[in-house]
Design a protein around this motif. Sequence first.
Motif, mmCIF file in Angstrom:
data_model
loop_
_atom_site.group_PDB
_atom_site.id
_atom_site.type_symbol
_atom_site.label_atom_id
_atom_site.label_comp_id
_atom_site.label_asym_id
_atom_site.label_seq_id
_atom_site.Cartn_x
_atom_site.Cartn_y
_atom_site.Cartn_z
ATOM 1 N N ASN A 9 0.823 -1.215 0.000
ATOM 2 C CA ASN A 9 0.000 0.000 0.000
ATOM 3 C C ASN A 9 0.857 1.266 0.000
ATOM 4 O O ASN A 9 0.453 2.312 0.508
ATOM 5 C CB ASN A 9 -0.928 0.018 1.215
ATOM 6 C CG ASN A 9 -0.161 0.188 2.515
ATOM 7 O OD1 ASN A 9 0.991 -0.234 2.627
ATOM 8 N ND2 ASN A 9 -0.796 0.808 3.502
ATOM 9 N N GLU A 10 2.065 1.182 -0.573
ATOM 10 C CA GLU A 10 2.974 2.331 -0.579
ATOM 11 C C GLU A 10 3.484 2.596 -1.991
ATOM 12 O O GLU A 10 3.886 1.686 -2.710
ATOM 13 C CB GLU A 10 4.159 2.074 0.347
ATOM 14 C CG GLU A 10 5.149 3.227 0.430
ATOM 15 C CD GLU A 10 6.330 2.901 1.335
ATOM 16 O OE1 GLU A 10 6.279 3.226 2.530
ATOM 17 O OE2 GLU A 10 7.308 2.302 0.830
ATOM 18 N N ILE A 27 1.416 6.789 1.199
ATOM 19 C CA ILE A 27 0.561 5.664 1.586
ATOM 20 C C ILE A 27 -0.693 5.685 0.713
ATOM 21 O O ILE A 27 -1.373 6.708 0.604
ATOM 22 C CB ILE A 27 0.187 5.733 3.072
ATOM 23 C CG1 ILE A 27 1.461 5.701 3.931
ATOM 24 C CG2 ILE A 27 -0.737 4.577 3.447
ATOM 25 C CD1 ILE A 27 2.311 4.474 3.736
ATOM 26 N N LEU A 28 -0.983 4.559 0.083
ATOM 27 C CA LEU A 28 -2.131 4.434 -0.815
ATOM 28 C C LEU A 28 -3.362 3.961 -0.055
ATOM 29 O O LEU A 28 -3.264 3.424 1.056
ATOM 30 C CB LEU A 28 -1.795 3.467 -1.956
ATOM 31 C CG LEU A 28 -0.524 3.806 -2.746
ATOM 32 C CD1 LEU A 28 -0.193 2.690 -3.728
ATOM 33 C CD2 LEU A 28 -0.672 5.135 -3.474
ATOM 34 N N LYS A 29 -4.524 4.121 -0.677
ATOM 35 C CA LYS A 29 -5.777 3.756 -0.016
ATOM 36 C C LYS A 29 -6.014 2.256 -0.001
ATOM 37 O O LYS A 29 -6.762 1.741 0.829
ATOM 38 C CB LYS A 29 -6.951 4.454 -0.720
ATOM 39 C CG LYS A 29 -6.964 5.965 -0.538
ATOM 40 C CD LYS A 29 -8.180 6.583 -1.201
ATOM 41 C CE LYS A 29 -8.228 8.083 -0.956
ATOM 42 N NZ LYS A 29 -9.423 8.693 -1.599
ATOM 43 N N GLU A 30 -5.373 1.543 -0.935
ATOM 44 C CA GLU A 30 -5.564 0.101 -1.027
ATOM 45 C C GLU A 30 -4.225 -0.596 -1.171
ATOM 46 O O GLU A 30 -3.181 0.051 -1.304
ATOM 47 C CB GLU A 30 -6.482 -0.237 -2.227
ATOM 48 C CG GLU A 30 -7.872 0.370 -2.127
ATOM 49 C CD GLU A 30 -8.741 0.005 -3.324
ATOM 50 O OE1 GLU A 30 -8.458 -1.036 -3.970
ATOM 51 O OE2 GLU A 30 -9.676 0.765 -3.632
ATOM 52 N N HIS A 31 -4.253 -1.930 -1.167
ATOM 53 C CA HIS A 31 -3.044 -2.729 -1.341
ATOM 54 C C HIS A 31 -2.985 -3.235 -2.781
ATOM 55 O O HIS A 31 -4.001 -3.645 -3.343
ATOM 56 C CB HIS A 31 -3.047 -3.908 -0.363
ATOM 57 C CG HIS A 31 -2.996 -3.482 1.080
ATOM 58 N ND1 HIS A 31 -1.865 -3.613 1.846
ATOM 59 C CD2 HIS A 31 -3.934 -2.906 1.881
ATOM 60 C CE1 HIS A 31 -2.105 -3.143 3.071
ATOM 61 N NE2 HIS A 31 -3.364 -2.706 3.109
ATOM 62 N N TYR A 32 -1.774 -3.221 -3.350
ATOM 63 C CA TYR A 32 -1.610 -3.572 -4.758
ATOM 64 C C TYR A 32 -0.450 -4.533 -4.938
ATOM 65 O O TYR A 32 0.408 -4.679 -4.062
ATOM 66 C CB TYR A 32 -1.355 -2.308 -5.593
ATOM 67 C CG TYR A 32 -2.475 -1.298 -5.530
ATOM 68 C CD1 TYR A 32 -3.542 -1.355 -6.408
ATOM 69 C CD2 TYR A 32 -2.458 -0.275 -4.573
ATOM 70 C CE1 TYR A 32 -4.578 -0.424 -6.351
ATOM 71 C CE2 TYR A 32 -3.483 0.657 -4.500
ATOM 72 C CZ TYR A 32 -4.543 0.584 -5.397
ATOM 73 O OH TYR A 32 -5.563 1.492 -5.334
ATOM 74 N N GLU A 56 -6.884 17.557 -1.542
ATOM 75 C CA GLU A 56 -8.034 16.655 -1.518
ATOM 76 C C GLU A 56 -8.303 16.032 -2.890
ATOM 77 O O GLU A 56 -9.121 15.135 -3.017
ATOM 78 C CB GLU A 56 -9.279 17.413 -1.042
ATOM 79 C CG GLU A 56 -9.146 18.015 0.349
ATOM 80 C CD GLU A 56 -8.816 16.975 1.401
ATOM 81 O OE1 GLU A 56 -9.404 15.874 1.341
ATOM 82 O OE2 GLU A 56 -7.963 17.242 2.255
ATOM 83 N N GLU A 58 -7.972 13.708 -5.974
ATOM 84 C CA GLU A 58 -7.501 12.330 -6.101
ATOM 85 C C GLU A 58 -6.929 12.083 -7.487
ATOM 86 O O GLU A 58 -7.494 12.530 -8.494
ATOM 87 C CB GLU A 58 -8.656 11.362 -5.842
ATOM 88 C CG GLU A 58 -8.217 9.901 -5.829
ATOM 89 C CD GLU A 58 -9.343 8.969 -5.410
ATOM 90 O OE1 GLU A 58 -10.064 8.485 -6.307
ATOM 91 O OE2 GLU A 58 -9.509 8.753 -4.199
ATOM 92 N N GLN A 60 -5.706 8.985 -10.002
ATOM 93 C CA GLN A 60 -5.670 7.550 -10.260
ATOM 94 C C GLN A 60 -4.569 7.267 -11.272
ATOM 95 O O GLN A 60 -4.442 7.990 -12.272
ATOM 96 C CB GLN A 60 -7.019 7.062 -10.788
ATOM 97 C CG GLN A 60 -8.124 7.100 -9.744
ATOM 98 C CD GLN A 60 -9.412 6.471 -10.260
ATOM 99 O OE1 GLN A 60 -9.885 6.825 -11.329
ATOM 100 N NE2 GLN A 60 -9.962 5.532 -9.517
#
Length: 215
Positions: A9-10, A27-32, A56, A58, A60
Amino acid sequence: GELFEVKDNELKVVSLDGHRMSIRKIILKEHYNDIKVIVPGKTLGEISKILNGDNESEVQIFFSSNHIMFDFDSTLVVSRLIEGEYFRISQMLSSDYETKVSVNRRTFLDSIERASILIRENDKKPIILNIEDSKMSLKLNSSFGTMNAEILIHKTGQDLMIGFNPKFLSDALRIIDDEEVTLYMMNAKSPCFIKDEDESYIYLILPVNFNAAAI
């Protein structure tokens, strides 16, 4: 190009030239799944001009085998990736130091920017930092004048006199949000590291040789 490396998640972004290196970790919102690609610096320069600096907002990021795509604010930017291996940055990083200095970021930056007024483009005059127990003296001599300043610091380790290109220092200090910054140095000829405790950012800056007798 700049290295984009995703682990769990980094996201880690690395850029360097012959005199300095920058590492930022987000730090990302999800794990990849693990990803490591090299993105053209020109692409990232254009994206930084488009982004409005809204924390704020976002972004992608999409990866393919040969391309990367950024999606933000109703904007799509697609770029080819650079093939090959990136520099082995782990060999450039060290946790050893002889001198550790904590200083107010704004005060430090203001002193460097005052010194930079005396420098013209192509002038390679260094700013000299003389680090002692509770203070750091900053001095710059150029054909346009002399700047002397003294700021309070918290120092651990050895006294040190070291010179830098003032632009390289100010570039790093401008984009750090912390009220206080910490510098780690080994000696006058070894790289200086500016980093926080979590190493969410690391800036490596090579010093400049100077003639101590001329100071």
